[in-house]
Design an enzyme around this catalytic site. Structure first.
Site: not given
Length: 325
Positions: A127, A152
């Site tokens: 990501s 995350y």
């Protein structure tokens, strides 16, 4: 080719599985169908995939190593596209354990399965969140990524490190893909295009953080899918400076868009004006994302190219059709 796609009922997993099926590959999809967002949307994606005779689905969780090993032994995969993960930056603040289990334990289980039952190429979702507090733009895979601002992002950085070590130790060819704000038809309800479209159509106000002074490198789903499938054909070798068959790539549009411009694009398509609730910066958020895609272009001769207006138009058309609006 025989592919395993994890997270096949998810947004990106669905589109990747669909394209692979259309190209004639055998695709095995797995997903635990958790209720992080509306399960009926995941089931609708699966129903679409199951129209393809070369698609097979198993409901299972990547945190179950024994079950995963049984699947790998039985199916003898050529390639693995690992997209299953607990998504969402903000959700990780309130529910950190979900990220430890899915993103760390689950990713380890995929690596261990590829070690015990070798595959030609493992691709996995990283990501843009790994760039964290990085202020140099555009974001390059050569940049240091040691300052994540969300759990995350930290789990995705950990995935990259784990994959590198497994590539070094066991020769597993792996490619980590740093996605930049993916959107489009069948998108996730927790992401801005979906949330804003729904709220504007419902007459509800939308939350604009940092008074709109944010920008994102929005990347249309078809560009992401094209990139993933082209990269799958480019197996990394050990012929690099580290002698490790491992690499990291950015997949982004390369054209960051201001948040208010993004909202205006949705407004124009809907022919409605949003009631905007201006708010301060959120915890775990970053000011901007912007992908340097030179490595991607050099590797596969492709650059994401769908512009925001066309992408939003396609998303809104799908949304109206899917929800009968």
């Amino acid at each position: 080719m025989k592919y395993l796609v994890t997270g096949a009922a998810g947004f990106i997993g669905f589109h990747v599985s669909k394209k692979l099926c259309e190209q004639g590959h055998q695709v095995v999809g797995i997903d635990n169908l958790n209720d992080y967002y509306d399960v009926s949307l995941k089931e609708a994606r699966l129903a679409n995939l199951q129209k393809h005779t070369n698609f097979e689905f198993f409901k299972q969780d990547i945190t179950d190593l024994e079950q995963l090993l049984e699947l790998f032994k039985k199916e003898n995969f050529d390639r693995v596209i690992h997209l299953a993960a607990q998504a969402g930056v903000r959700y990780s603040i309130d529910n950190p354990n979900a990220y430890i289990q899915s993103n760390l334990v689950g990713h380890f289980n995929i690596l261990e399965s590829c070690r015990q039952f070798p595959v030609e190429h493992l691709l996995y979702a990283s990501s843009s969140s790994v760039y964290g507090l990085n202020t140099k733009v555009p974001f390059s895979t050569d940049d240091k990524t040691d300052s994540q601002v969300s759990l995350y992002g930290a789990t995705k950085k950990s995935n990259e490190l784990m994959s590198h070590s497994y590539s070094k130790l066991y020769g597993i060819p792996s490619t980590g893909l740093r996605f930049f704000t993916v959107y489009g038809p069948w998108g996730r309800p927790d992401m801005a295009p979906f949330k804003f479209t729904k709220k504007i159509l419902d007459g509800d106000s939308i939350d604009i953080y940092n008074n709109g002074d944010l920008s994102r490198d929005f990347t249309y789903i078809d560009d992401i899918v094209t990139g993933i499938i082209k990269i799958a054909d480019k197996t990394p070798s050990s012929n690099n400076s580290e002698s490790v068959p491992n690499r990291i790539l950015n997949i982004g549009n390369g054209s960051p868009v201001n948040l208010l411009e993004f909202v205006e694009t949705i407004e124009r398509k809907l022919k409605l004006v949003a009631d905007k609730n201006m708010l301060p910066m959120q915890d775990g958020d970053v000011f901007q994302t912007w992908a340097d895609t030179k490595e991607l272009e050099e590797l596969i001769n492709f650059k994401p190219q769908v512009n925001l207006a066309d992408g939003i138009s396609a998303f809104v058309d799908w949304y109206r059709k899917f929800y009968n609006i």
